[in-house]
Design an enzyme around this catalytic site. Sequence first.
Site, short mmCIF file in Angstrom:
data_model
loop_
_atom_site.label_atom_id
_atom_site.label_comp_id
_atom_site.label_asym_id
_atom_site.label_seq_id
_atom_site.Cartn_x
_atom_site.Cartn_y
_atom_site.Cartn_z
CB CYS A 167 101.97 38.95 6.34
SG CYS A 167 100.45 38.82 5.12
CB CYS A 205 101.14 38.24 1.90
SG CYS A 205 101.53 37.18 3.24
CE LYS A 212 102.81 37.28 -2.97
NZ LYS A 212 102.79 35.94 -2.24
CE1 TYR A 269 105.51 32.44 -0.80
CE2 TYR A 269 106.41 30.45 0.28
CZ TYR A 269 106.02 31.80 0.52
OH TYR A 269 105.87 32.39 1.60
CD GLU A 293 104.25 34.04 -4.55
OE1 GLU A 293 103.26 33.39 -4.31
OE2 GLU A 293 104.91 34.67 -3.94
CG HIS A 304 79.70 27.82 -20.28
ND1 HIS A 304 80.71 26.85 -20.58
CD2 HIS A 304 79.13 28.26 -21.33
CE1 HIS A 304 80.94 26.88 -21.63
NE2 HIS A 304 79.92 27.92 -22.28
CD GLU A 329 82.48 25.65 -17.76
OE1 GLU A 329 81.39 25.06 -18.04
OE2 GLU A 329 82.80 26.51 -18.88
P1 FAD Z 1 106.08 37.45 11.13
O1 FAD Z 1 104.96 37.98 10.41
O2 FAD Z 1 107.46 37.39 10.43
O3 FAD Z 1 106.32 38.29 12.11
C1 FAD Z 1 107.56 38.20 13.32
C2 FAD Z 1 107.83 39.67 13.56
O4 FAD Z 1 108.68 39.40 14.83
C3 FAD Z 1 108.26 40.43 12.75
O5 FAD Z 1 107.86 41.71 12.54
C4 FAD Z 1 109.89 40.68 13.31
O6 FAD Z 1 110.31 42.08 12.99
C5 FAD Z 1 109.67 40.31 14.88
N1 FAD Z 1 110.61 39.97 15.50
C6 FAD Z 1 111.60 38.98 15.45
N2 FAD Z 1 112.28 38.77 16.57
C7 FAD Z 1 111.95 39.72 17.37
C8 FAD Z 1 112.47 40.09 18.68
N3 FAD Z 1 113.42 39.38 19.33
N4 FAD Z 1 112.05 41.30 19.29
C9 FAD Z 1 110.84 41.74 18.68
N5 FAD Z 1 110.45 41.50 17.50
C10 FAD Z 1 110.97 40.62 16.62
N6 FAD Z 1 102.12 33.84 3.19
C11 FAD Z 1 100.82 33.54 2.70
O7 FAD Z 1 99.74 33.26 3.38
N7 FAD Z 1 100.54 34.13 1.47
C12 FAD Z 1 101.43 34.72 0.73
O8 FAD Z 1 101.14 35.00 -0.33
C13 FAD Z 1 102.75 35.00 1.34
N8 FAD Z 1 103.96 35.35 0.47
C14 FAD Z 1 104.90 35.83 1.07
C15 FAD Z 1 105.85 36.30 0.17
C16 FAD Z 1 107.05 36.63 0.82
C17 FAD Z 1 108.14 37.37 -0.18
C18 FAD Z 1 107.54 36.22 1.99
C19 FAD Z 1 108.73 36.29 2.56
C20 FAD Z 1 106.41 35.67 2.79
C21 FAD Z 1 105.11 35.37 2.27
N9 FAD Z 1 104.29 34.65 3.08
C22 FAD Z 1 102.83 34.41 2.56
C23 FAD Z 1 104.56 34.14 4.55
C24 FAD Z 1 103.78 34.87 5.51
O9 FAD Z 1 104.48 36.23 5.65
C25 FAD Z 1 104.48 34.36 6.76
O10 FAD Z 1 104.05 32.89 6.88
C26 FAD Z 1 103.87 35.13 7.98
O11 FAD Z 1 104.24 36.33 7.89
C27 FAD Z 1 104.30 34.48 9.52
O12 FAD Z 1 103.92 35.24 10.43
P2 FAD Z 1 104.65 35.11 11.76
O13 FAD Z 1 103.77 35.81 12.79
O14 FAD Z 1 104.87 33.72 12.18
O15 FAD Z 1 105.83 35.88 11.64
#
Ligand code: FAD
Length: 456
Positions: free
Chosen positions: A43, A48, A51, A177, A181, A435, A440
């Site tokens: 994110c 998010c 973007k 999406y 976007e 309005h 609205e």
């Molecule tokens: P993440 O935030 O992906 O975190 C997982 C972390 O784990 C990462 O930092 C990764 O490096 C780390 N990791 C992975 N494997 C390992 C390992 N073995 N050891 C150590 N670290 C590890 N959502 C919205 O709500 N609104 C939006 O506008 C939106 N826009 C988006 C736009 C794009 C381009 C993308 C790709 C996604 C978007 N999302 C949006 C989705 C949102 O980013 C994700 O749903 C959210 O970040 C998921 O959170 P998470 O904690 O599951 O994983």
Amino acid sequence: MSTHDFDLFVIGGGSGGVRASRIAAGYGAKVAVAEEHRLGGTCVIRGCVPKKLMMYASQFGMALEDSKGFGWGVPEASHEWQSLIRAKDIEVARLERVYEELLGKAGVEAIKGRATIVGAHEVRVNDVSFTASHILVATGATPDVPEIPGAELMVTSSDVLAMQHAPERVAIVGGGYIACEFAGIFKGLGSKVWMVHRGLKLLRGFDEQVREHIGSELAANDIQMRLANTIVGVERKHNAYLLFLGSGEILEVDQVMAATGRRPNSGSLGLERVGVHVDARGAIPVDSFSRTSCEHIYAVGDVTNRLNLTPVAIHEGQAFADTVFGGMPRRADHEGIPLAVFSQPQVAAVGLTEEQACAIHGRVRVYSSVFRPMRAALSGRNERVLVKLIAEATTERILGAHIVAPDAAEIIQGIAIALKAGATKADFDATLGVHPSVAEEFVTLRNARYSTSRQS
Ligand code: FAD
């Protein structure tokens, strides 16, 4: 007292992992979080936040064009992609530091490196082993690229956010999406844009009328649609790329972006070693408390492939910490979650689509309105807004709300509260409008039709 190094070891410092760590530590647990890339996760670093900053950047060009209809004399404007990327990177780095500080203040130990599970209660990072009573997998997901010849020539959303030059011509493969976007971002920043999608309509899973509407709005904004079309291969041609379509057409572009879905990060984590099941798509199945098939190992966020959004990952992380460390069992609630697509115009929705509502309730009442927003009267822009409510036929409880309009995301948040509170059409009717506004329309919709099903 626990004999382990930690009460909780979190793998992944993104939205879900960071929230779970902080809350668990707040309940007195000894917590570590391992992050292999940058704290903040998708994110903050490559989703998010960057973007949305790029979306803002892309809107100024259109605003400048529209301003002429309002009397502004606008000299030729130009955009510097590199300045935008630099400014965006500074903001992302600031947010990353905020995440670091939040963890530090909460007393969570942040460990840099890739973590793997090596035993039932043992995690290894950079050849150092740690033991923990509970493990939380919050590793997120990664962009998937279609398996076609030349796939390695395509870029993903992560690459685009770090790109140093704007492509003059770009083909975006996908109809979800992220594809919509980025089509708006590229278009607004001056690229010629093609969207290539195998389906007949964009945004699978959204209301069918919404899908039709956004498709025609994007096309009206001069995005070249290649729907019901597959991609066969990509080849390099000097400094450009040729994208071969199933229809036989060849697009010559400067960049091909794959926005064809995301794969849960469950590989090489050592899950199989400790009996954590993974489904065919790589997602970790969990129960409503986010518990995996292994009693003391939990998973939240995109790696579970439930609803892949930041607020959902945060909510799941919070519910997990409340349950396991706060003594307050809480199931993750996936009902009535508002969704937004930051395309141009935006799409936002909460609750059921017309098709889902008919399937569940049989017969529903549908109120919808398509109109030209006031701003377009002077800007001359060819745009139409769609506002739609779906109500239960007998009680008139609102089952779903949908909107395609500029700032739709800002509008749907308030409507989502009304739906969560069980609002009926009468409640909407009893509310006075703001309005003049697009919003609205939600309280002035009058004409309903009954719907039992819709053709897709
Ligand atoms: P993440 O935030 O992906 O975190 C997982 C972390 O784990 C990462 O930092 C990764 O490096 C780390 N990791 C992975 N494997 C390992 C390992 N073995 N050891 C150590 N670290 C590890 N959502 C919205 O709500 N609104 C939006 O506008 C939106 N826009 C988006 C736009 C794009 C381009 C993308 C790709 C996604 C978007 N999302 C949006 C989705 C949102 O980013 C994700 O749903 C959210 O970040 C998921 O959170 P998470 O904690 O599951 O994983």
